[in-house]
Design a protein around this motif. Structure first.
Motif, mmCIF file in Angstrom:
data_model
loop_
_atom_site.group_PDB
_atom_site.id
_atom_site.type_symbol
_atom_site.label_atom_id
_atom_site.label_comp_id
_atom_site.label_asym_id
_atom_site.label_seq_id
_atom_site.Cartn_x
_atom_site.Cartn_y
_atom_site.Cartn_z
ATOM 1 N N TYR A 234 0.831 -1.203 0.000
ATOM 2 C CA TYR A 234 0.000 0.000 0.000
ATOM 3 C C TYR A 234 0.868 1.257 0.000
ATOM 4 C CZ TYR A 234 -3.645 -3.327 1.170
ATOM 5 O OH TYR A 234 -4.504 -4.396 1.137
ATOM 6 N N GLY A 235 0.337 2.315 -0.641
ATOM 7 C CA GLY A 235 1.028 3.605 -0.625
ATOM 8 C C GLY A 235 2.337 3.579 -1.370
ATOM 9 N N ILE A 236 2.366 2.916 -2.538
ATOM 10 C CA ILE A 236 3.602 2.795 -3.306
ATOM 11 C C ILE A 236 3.341 3.266 -4.734
ATOM 12 C CG2 ILE A 236 3.198 0.419 -4.067
ATOM 13 C CD1 ILE A 236 6.213 -0.075 -3.641
ATOM 14 N N THR A 237 4.343 3.815 -5.379
ATOM 15 C CA THR A 237 4.196 4.275 -6.755
ATOM 16 C C THR A 237 4.457 3.134 -7.729
ATOM 17 O OG1 THR A 237 6.524 4.899 -6.992
ATOM 18 C CG2 THR A 237 5.000 6.559 -6.075
ATOM 19 N N GLU A 238 3.871 3.257 -8.925
ATOM 20 C CA GLU A 238 4.077 2.221 -9.941
ATOM 21 C C GLU A 238 5.542 2.163 -10.362
ATOM 22 O OE1 GLU A 238 2.077 0.563 -14.082
ATOM 23 O OE2 GLU A 238 1.381 2.454 -13.204
ATOM 24 N N GLU A 239 6.209 3.303 -10.351
ATOM 25 C CA GLU A 239 7.625 3.332 -10.718
ATOM 26 C C GLU A 239 8.455 2.464 -9.772
ATOM 27 O OE1 GLU A 239 11.217 6.618 -11.475
ATOM 28 O OE2 GLU A 239 9.240 7.253 -10.751
#
Length: 304
Positions: A234-239
């Motif tokens: 959770y709370g993570i960027t796709e990059e």
């Protein structure tokens, strides 16, 4: 646990179609046994043979210690069956339907009334006994169908898509009753379903495809064999997720990453602790197992 059903090398063909092709399996006494397959996989054919409604071409069928060839009546006395469609008379009242069915099982008078009252309390239809079956909702009729199958206290209850189309409350009631009967009376439940959460609760699962067993085992064994684990961060960027080099799916504010097993998930967390501030690890679902084993998705409907 003892084997309640023993099937050995069962075969049945319709012309050039091998509906059941060298099928062998056992069902343990008191367990919830899930029998899965897409339409045409051979589920209904197998059930009809077990119930004595269809002759097999080859193999042996033993139910509750009775061989189908030598003692078909003994097999039928041990079984209660709930088919996808009601076998009761829509014009008769609930009570009349159940009393007429009870008579077929040798239950009459006070004994029949007591058993019907017991089932009415158990399945919550005491207020429906005087109503015509045709005036009831689908969920109400399904409760009556299950009561009809339980009238003679069978050792084996076969449920063919029992909760299709039912509201969540009725489904919950039916499973509470069946779990109680398994726990208190040792009832064995043989289930076909396209609701994979029901199959996930089974003690043993068989998956059929084109009349053959393509996968079998406990739900955990099947998940471990046919699916991996999933780590949801959770709370993570796709990059950031892309940098891990693993299959993933972005879902709202989270990423669902596929890993081979729990050990691989643990290793991933140890190597990238900065990414795993809020996460969970889950196993694949029975839907994933079915798709992996058959290459098909399981959906509801009639089987030919």
């Amino acid at each position: 646990m003892n084997d309640l059903i023993k099937i050995e090398h069962l075969t049945k063909s319709f012309g050039d179609i091998h509906a059941v092709n060298d099928l062998s399996f056992r069902v343990k006494e008191g367990e919830l046994f899930a029998f899965l397959g897409v339409n045409g996989a051979g589920k209904s054919t197998t059930i009809n043979i077990i119930c004595g409604q269809l002759e097999k071409d080859g193999g042996t069928v033993e139910v509750c210690g009775c061989d189908m060839d030598r003692d078909p009546d003994g097999v039928k006395r041990s079984i209660g069956v709930v088919f996808q469609y009601s076998a009761l008379d829509r014009e008769l009242t609930v009570r009349d339907n159940l009393e007429s069915r009870a008579a077929l099982y040798g239950l009459h008078g006070a004994e029949a009334k007591a058993r019907i009252s017991e089932l009415a309390r158990m399945l919550d239809f005491e207020n429906l006994l005087t109503r015509p079956l045709g005036k009831l909702s689908g969920g109400q009729r399904r409760r009556i169908d299950i009561a009809r199958a339980l009238l003679h206290r069978p050792r084996l209850l076969i449920l063919d898509e029992p909760t299709t189309g039912l509201d969540p409350q009725t489904r919950e009631l039916l499973w509470q009753v069946l779990d109680r009967l398994r726990r208190e009376d040792g009832l064995t439940v043989f289930l076909t379903t396209h609701y994979m959460e029901e199959a996930a609760d089974a003690g043993y699962v068989i998956i059929l495809d084109s009349g053959r067993i393509v996968a079998e085992g406990t739900p955990l064994e099947l998940k471990n064999k046919y699916t991996g684990d999933f780590v949801t961060i959770y709370g993570i960027t796709e990059e950031s997720v892309k940098s891990l080099g693993l299959p993933y799916e972005m879902i709202r504010d989270a990423a669902r990453i596929a890993v081979p097993d729990t050990a691989a998930a643990t290793d991933l967390i140890i190597r990238h602790p900065e990414m795993f501030r809020d996460y969970e690890i889950t196993k694949g679902k029975m839907d994933d197992v079915f798709l992996s084993a058959t290459g098909k998705k399981l959906t509801g409907g009639d089987e030919k």
